[in-house]
Scaffold this active site. Structure first.
Site, PDB file in Angstrom:
ATOM      1  N   THR A  97       0.862  -1.181   0.000  1.00 40.45           N
ATOM      2  CA  THR A  97       0.000   0.000   0.000  1.00 40.45           C
ATOM      3  C   THR A  97       0.896   1.228   0.000  1.00 40.45           C
ATOM      4  O   THR A  97       1.586   1.501   0.988  1.00 40.45           O
ATOM      5  CB  THR A  97      -0.920   0.017   1.223  1.00 40.45           C
ATOM      6  OG1 THR A  97      -1.775  -1.135   1.191  1.00 40.45           O
ATOM      7  CG2 THR A  97      -1.788   1.271   1.232  1.00 40.45           C
ATOM      8  N   LYS A 172      -7.625   0.994  -2.781  1.00 38.22           N
ATOM      9  CA  LYS A 172      -7.193   0.652  -1.418  1.00 38.22           C
ATOM     10  C   LYS A 172      -7.414   1.835  -0.481  1.00 38.22           C
ATOM     11  O   LYS A 172      -7.754   1.652   0.702  1.00 38.22           O
ATOM     12  CB  LYS A 172      -5.723   0.243  -1.416  1.00 38.22           C
ATOM     13  CG  LYS A 172      -5.170  -0.126  -0.044  1.00 38.22           C
ATOM     14  CD  LYS A 172      -5.903  -1.305   0.596  1.00 38.22           C
ATOM     15  CE  LYS A 172      -5.394  -1.609   2.013  1.00 38.22           C
ATOM     16  NZ  LYS A 172      -4.052  -2.208   2.021  1.00 38.22           N
ATOM     17  N   LYS A 240       0.060   5.556   8.369  1.00 39.42           N
ATOM     18  CA  LYS A 240       0.736   5.726   7.084  1.00 39.42           C
ATOM     19  C   LYS A 240      -0.284   5.733   5.952  1.00 39.42           C
ATOM     20  O   LYS A 240      -0.267   6.603   5.081  1.00 39.42           O
ATOM     21  CB  LYS A 240       1.778   4.625   6.897  1.00 39.42           C
ATOM     22  CG  LYS A 240       2.598   4.720   5.611  1.00 39.42           C
ATOM     23  CD  LYS A 240       2.040   3.874   4.473  1.00 39.42           C
ATOM     24  CE  LYS A 240       2.203   2.393   4.728  1.00 39.42           C
ATOM     25  NZ  LYS A 240       1.766   1.562   3.572  1.00 39.42           N
TER      26      LYS A 240
END
Length: 291
Positions: A97, A172, A240
């Site tokens: 990701t 995502k 993150k």
């Protein structure tokens, strides 16, 4: 069966690579900490390499599942990077990701080297990786995806091409935006029930069968009630990811007020020493403020 390189053997990558080996693919692994690669070979067979380039040489597909943008650049580029070892026409599949920016950057670099690039972040956590039932959202060229999908199927419950390069990462981001709100809502509901003197498990048994039901409720309510937070995706990694979501939202002009708020709640959890707790630890923050 394909010749596959797998770069990154963390809690997600190691079982994903294991499923490839169990499916009969010829797998060569690379990990920054060589001891993990050695342990993986001991468990699954295959080979290990000292560099991403060495792992990628002769591979039909190179899969990566590393930590962040900089980690991905490091395994892809430079003299020791995978791109330098891949044969023209080979497919690089990124399960990390990362930002849409680095995805576009590396996609362009791959095409400049006559390689194919598919961004394919996953959802399902450590349990999904171990069970081989991940959801995989992909971006890239249709032909490259069609070649990669049967290989990805070794650890995927569902895999879809969403659109061109970067589309998988954008999908995502949507996934993480949804999760942030769901986990905070579940934390608030369970904490409310505790304060009101209700049996949280009994309530969840009822409401999970209705409109409030979710994966988070089904799989995390018990551990949240037990104040246990060692069951998956860490708060540090969630922050993150949410940072990527918020930066991209600014670029495209999409307001994310709830996501921004929950990101700050996770910052509070980090300040409590919970950076490695799983994302359901939002309820511990509520309990702290109730004390």
């Amino acid at each position: 069966m394909a010749k596959v390189a797998f770069l990154g053997l963390g809690v997600m990558g190691a079982p994903m690579a294991g499923h490839l080996a169990k499916a009969g693919h010829s797998v060569t692994v690379y990990n920054r900490t060589a001891a993990k690669a050695s342990a993986w070979v001991g468990a699954y067979g295959g080979k290990m390499a000292d560099t991403p380039r060495a792992a990628a040489e002769g591979a039909d597909f190179v899969m990566a599942c590393v930590g962040n943008d900089d980690d991905l650049r490091a395994v892809c580029t430079g003299d020791a990077g995978a791109f330098a070892g891949m044969s023209p026409g080979a497919v690089f599949v990124d399960h990390t990701t990362v930002s849409a920016q680095v995805t576009r950057e590396l996609g362009d670099a791959a095409r400049g080297s006559h390689l194919h690039f598919v961004d394919a972040p996953v959802s399902g956590g450590q349990a999904g990786a171990e069970g081989g039932v991940l959801s995989v959202m992909c971006g890239g060229d249709g032909d490259a995806y069609a070649r990669a999908e049967p290989v990805i199927a070794a650890y995927a419950k569902v895999c879809r091409l969403i659109g061109p390069t970067g589309s998988g990462q954008l999908a995502k981001m949507m996934n993480q935006i949804c999760i942030a709100g769901l986990v905070q809502g579940l934390a608030e509901a369970l904490n409310f029930g505790e304060k009101a003197g209700l049996d949280g498990r009994a309530v969840v048994e009822v409401i999970s069968a209705g409109a409030a039901g979710s994966w988070q409720m089904a799989n995390r309510h018990g551990t949240m009630l037990d104040d246990q937070f060692d069951f998956g995706f860490a708060v540090d990694w969630m922050r993150k990811d949410l940072g990527i979501c918020l930066d991209t939202a600014d670029e495209v002009g999409a307001p994310l007020p709830v996501t921004a708020l929950v990101d700050q709640f996770y910052k509070d959890v980090q300040a409590m020493g919970g950076g490695r707790w799983d994302t359901s630890s939002l309820i511990r923050r509520l309990r702290k403020f109730d004390d």
